[in-house]
Design a protein around this motif. Structure first.
Motif, PDB file in Angstrom:
ATOM      1  N   UNK A 181       0.931  -1.108  -0.051  1.00 35.57           N
ATOM      2  CA  UNK A 181      -0.071   0.155  -0.384  1.00 35.57           C
ATOM      3  C   UNK A 181       0.834   0.829   0.154  1.00 35.57           C
ATOM      4  N   UNK A 182       0.333   2.062  -1.158  1.00 32.68           N
ATOM      5  CA  UNK A 182       0.962   2.869  -0.766  1.00 32.68           C
ATOM      6  C   UNK A 182       0.225   4.573  -1.136  1.00 32.68           C
ATOM      7  N   UNK A 183      -0.007   5.523   0.395  1.00 38.67           N
ATOM      8  CA  UNK A 183      -1.014   6.378   0.369  1.00 38.67           C
ATOM      9  C   UNK A 183       0.059   8.252  -0.434  1.00 38.67           C
ATOM     10  N   UNK A 184       0.185   7.652  -1.629  1.00 37.76           N
ATOM     11  CA  UNK A 184       0.656   8.913  -2.352  1.00 37.76           C
ATOM     12  C   UNK A 184       0.721   8.186  -3.667  1.00 37.76           C
ATOM     13  N   UNK A 185       1.166   9.163  -4.844  1.00 36.73           N
ATOM     14  CA  UNK A 185       1.333   8.907  -5.852  1.00 36.73           C
ATOM     15  C   UNK A 185       3.213   8.257  -6.553  1.00 36.73           C
ATOM     16  N   UNK A 221      21.419  10.826  -8.471  1.00 41.76           N
ATOM     17  CA  UNK A 221      20.411  10.378  -9.309  1.00 41.76           C
ATOM     18  C   UNK A 221      18.786  10.696  -8.962  1.00 41.76           C
ATOM     19  N   UNK A 222      17.869  11.101  -9.230  1.00 38.06           N
ATOM     20  CA  UNK A 222      17.092  11.904  -9.109  1.00 38.06           C
ATOM     21  C   UNK A 222      15.734  10.442  -8.942  1.00 38.06           C
ATOM     22  N   UNK A 223      15.199   9.562  -7.786  1.00 35.75           N
ATOM     23  CA  UNK A 223      14.811   8.166  -7.521  1.00 35.75           C
ATOM     24  C   UNK A 223      12.883   8.974  -6.981  1.00 35.75           C
ATOM     25  N   UNK A 224      12.678   7.903  -7.772  1.00 35.13           N
ATOM     26  CA  UNK A 224      11.121   8.161  -6.395  1.00 35.13           C
ATOM     27  C   UNK A 224      10.528   7.446  -5.432  1.00 35.13           C
ATOM     28  N   UNK A 225       9.405   7.389  -5.088  1.00 32.94           N
ATOM     29  CA  UNK A 225       9.158   6.444  -3.884  1.00 32.94           C
ATOM     30  C   UNK A 225       8.708   4.814  -4.752  1.00 32.94           C
ATOM     31  N   UNK A 226       7.798   5.027  -5.489  1.00 29.88           N
ATOM     32  CA  UNK A 226       8.039   3.549  -6.011  1.00 29.88           C
ATOM     33  C   UNK A 226       9.579   2.723  -6.802  1.00 29.88           C
ATOM     34  N   UNK A 227      10.728   3.669  -7.140  1.00 31.56           N
ATOM     35  CA  UNK A 227      11.631   2.877  -7.475  1.00 31.56           C
ATOM     36  C   UNK A 227      12.254   2.600  -6.020  1.00 31.56           C
ATOM     37  N   UNK A 241       4.440  -5.660  -5.666  1.00 35.03           N
ATOM     38  CA  UNK A 241       3.522  -4.855  -6.402  1.00 35.03           C
ATOM     39  C   UNK A 241       2.933  -3.795  -5.923  1.00 35.03           C
ATOM     40  N   UNK A 242       2.551  -2.797  -6.517  1.00 39.80           N
ATOM     41  CA  UNK A 242       2.981  -1.582  -5.005  1.00 39.80           C
ATOM     42  C   UNK A 242       0.684  -0.929  -5.834  1.00 39.80           C
ATOM     43  N   UNK A 243       1.206  -0.875  -5.043  1.00 42.91           N
ATOM     44  CA  UNK A 243      -0.672  -0.610  -5.046  1.00 42.91           C
ATOM     45  C   UNK A 243      -1.337   1.456  -4.469  1.00 42.91           C
ATOM     46  N   UNK A 244      -1.348   2.569  -5.091  1.00 44.29           N
ATOM     47  CA  UNK A 244      -1.591   3.601  -4.765  1.00 44.29           C
ATOM     48  C   UNK A 244      -2.945   3.206  -4.374  1.00 44.29           C
ATOM     49  N   UNK A 245      -2.709   3.194  -2.284  1.00 38.82           N
ATOM     50  CA  UNK A 245      -3.959   4.352  -1.750  1.00 38.82           C
ATOM     51  C   UNK A 245      -4.618   5.197  -1.680  1.00 38.82           C
ATOM     52  N   UNK A 246      -5.684   5.613  -0.842  1.00 44.25           N
ATOM     53  CA  UNK A 246      -6.621   6.862  -0.769  1.00 44.25           C
ATOM     54  C   UNK A 246      -5.285   7.045   0.807  1.00 44.25           C
ATOM     55  N   UNK A 247      -5.627   8.163   1.418  1.00 36.51           N
ATOM     56  CA  UNK A 247      -4.654   8.311   2.465  1.00 36.51           C
ATOM     57  C   UNK A 247      -4.838   7.334   3.250  1.00 36.51           C
ATOM     58  N   UNK A 248      -3.969   7.030   4.218  1.00 37.27           N
ATOM     59  CA  UNK A 248      -3.884   6.503   5.463  1.00 37.27           C
ATOM     60  C   UNK A 248      -4.561   6.630   6.953  1.00 37.27           C
ATOM     61  N   UNK A 310      -4.805  -4.225   8.707  1.00 33.26           N
ATOM     62  CA  UNK A 310      -4.944  -3.059   8.573  1.00 33.26           C
ATOM     63  C   UNK A 310      -4.377  -2.503   6.566  1.00 33.26           C
ATOM     64  N   UNK A 311      -3.503  -3.038   6.847  1.00 31.64           N
ATOM     65  CA  UNK A 311      -2.384  -2.752   5.434  1.00 31.64           C
ATOM     66  C   UNK A 311      -3.495  -3.419   3.960  1.00 31.64           C
ATOM     67  N   UNK A 312      -4.363  -4.338   4.046  1.00 25.71           N
ATOM     68  CA  UNK A 312      -4.313  -5.322   3.775  1.00 25.71           C
ATOM     69  C   UNK A 312      -6.312  -5.006   3.294  1.00 25.71           C
ATOM     70  N   UNK A 313      -5.812  -4.244   4.404  1.00 21.88           N
ATOM     71  CA  UNK A 313      -7.845  -3.889   4.886  1.00 21.88           C
ATOM     72  C   UNK A 313      -7.772  -2.963   3.737  1.00 21.88           C
ATOM     73  N   UNK A 314      -6.717  -2.136   3.445  1.00 25.44           N
ATOM     74  CA  UNK A 314      -7.229  -0.870   3.004  1.00 25.44           C
ATOM     75  C   UNK A 314      -6.669  -1.074   1.304  1.00 25.44           C
ATOM     76  N   UNK A 315      -5.976  -1.511   1.104  1.00 31.25           N
ATOM     77  CA  UNK A 315      -5.439  -2.460   0.125  1.00 31.25           C
ATOM     78  C   UNK A 315      -7.034  -2.417  -0.915  1.00 31.25           C
ATOM     79  N   UNK A 316      -8.104  -3.478  -0.217  1.00 29.40           N
ATOM     80  CA  UNK A 316      -9.115  -4.188  -0.816  1.00 29.40           C
ATOM     81  C   UNK A 316     -10.519  -2.742  -0.871  1.00 29.40           C
ATOM     82  N   UNK A 317     -10.420  -1.918  -0.331  1.00 25.21           N
ATOM     83  CA  UNK A 317     -11.390  -0.413  -0.427  1.00 25.21           C
ATOM     84  C   UNK A 317     -10.439   0.167  -1.404  1.00 25.21           C
ATOM     85  N   UNK A 318      -8.771   0.107  -2.269  1.00 27.08           N
ATOM     86  CA  UNK A 318      -8.486   1.265  -2.795  1.00 27.08           C
ATOM     87  C   UNK A 318      -9.898   1.030  -4.246  1.00 27.08           C
TER      88      UNK A 318
END
Length: 318
Positions: A181-185, A221-227, A241-248, A310-318
């Motif tokens: 779960x990733x609570x950002x882009x 070198x610049x990196x992103x949070x997903x990288x 597998x990175x799953x963007x989610x709403x704000x935690x 908690x993470x599984x529940x957040x992903x399920x609601x994404x």
């Protein structure tokens, strides 16, 4: 060179002492003598307390330079400078990127970016006061030592012995693999500097006798949070597998996550520091060292992030 380190037994300070000793510098530590008592057994220690203003142990010697790792409010820094006087040739103050204004800047902002107004009327360090208190400390060091003052403004620091666990959560989470779960882009920029790169910069600035302010940030070198998360998984030998989610949930603090308006604060320039010796440890090497250190210490509970449920529940609601 004879070097006095105010602090020096926790994370960044520890890395600075390690690097200074590696380069043959004669180090003296000043601290309360409470933490890290098993570290650096051959290094002389002076006992005092910045909170109570006990700097008596500093009044009977001289040093070529002092590194102030533990100065957070003007009183601490002012009392240390009063105790040392002219018996130190250079004062290097460890500051922070939080001194800079957060609005009206763009990617590539450097050390000339306007700073926040200094704060001197509180010693309560919060999100609103931490940076401005450091601004006041910087100003006082420069006012006292002039061309003998050096300011190192740290970005987010990572590495073994990280007491704030900024990178540890993502290293630990990626090592479990699966859906993250990733609570950002996923393209949110991240700047992390290895504590040992910061330490090498500090020691090089001292050896060169170089004044001024320097952004100690990385990687090169610049990196992103997903990288970052993907690299953590690669180092750990897992797949994610990175799953963007709403704000935690408000109670779930995620390190290294920034809202969109603050993304430029993770895109600052380190060109000035790199021109005078800032190195850049490969991110995968930093992650590998953090993973090994965390496992060796038994992976103690963290006070942030999500539990697997908690993470599984957040992903399920994404």
């Amino acid at each position: 060179m004879r070097l006095l380190v105010l602090g020096g037994t926790s994370f960044v300070g520890r890395a600075i002492v390690d690097e200074a000793l590696r380069q043959g510098i004669h180090v003296t530590l000043f601290s309360r003598g409470i933490t890290g008592t098993d570290l650096f057994p051959d290094v002389p220690r002076l006992i005092g307390d910045r909170d109570t203003g006990d700097y008596t142990a500093l009044r009977n010697d001289h040093w070529d330079a002092v590194v102030d790792v533990s100065g957070y409010v003007p009183r601490h820094v002012g009392q240390a400078m009063d105790a040392l006087g002219d018996r130190v040739s250079r004062y290097l103050f460890i500051s922070t990127q939080a001194v800079y204004q957060r609005s009206g800047i763009g990617p590539g902002a450097d050390e000339d970016t306007p700073r926040r107004p200094p704060v001197r009327d509180t010693e309560e360090l919060t999100e609103a006061t931490y940076g401005p208190c450091k601004v006041a400390c910087e100003d006082d060091v420069v006012a006292r030592y002039g061309p003998r003052a050096t300011i190192v403004r740290l970005g987010k620091v990572a590495g073994p012995h990280d007491v704030q666990h900024g990178l540890v959560y993502w290293v630990r989470r990626a090592s479990r693999g699966g859906r993250v779960a990733l609570p950002t882009h996923p393209d949110q920029p991240v700047q992390l500097i290895d504590s040992r790169d910061a330490a090498r910069l500090v020691v090089q600035l001292l050896l060169d006798g170089r004044p001024g302010a320097f952004n100690a940030i990385g990687p090169a070198e610049p990196i992103t949070i997903s990288e970052l998360i993907t690299t953590c998984a690669q180092v750990a030998g897992t797949e994610v597998e990175i799953v963007p989610v709403p704000a935690a949930p408000p109670t779930a603090f995620f390190p290294l996550i920034q809202p969109d308006p603050l993304w430029p604060t993770q895109q600052r320039s380190s060109a000035r520091a790199r021109a005078v010796g800032l190195t850049s440890t490969p991110l995968a090497a930093t992650i590998a060292d953090v993973l090994t250190w965390d496992r060796e210490r038994g992976e103690p509970p963290l006070d942030h992030g999500l539990s697997p449920a908690e993470e599984a529940a957040l992903i399920a609601g994404a």
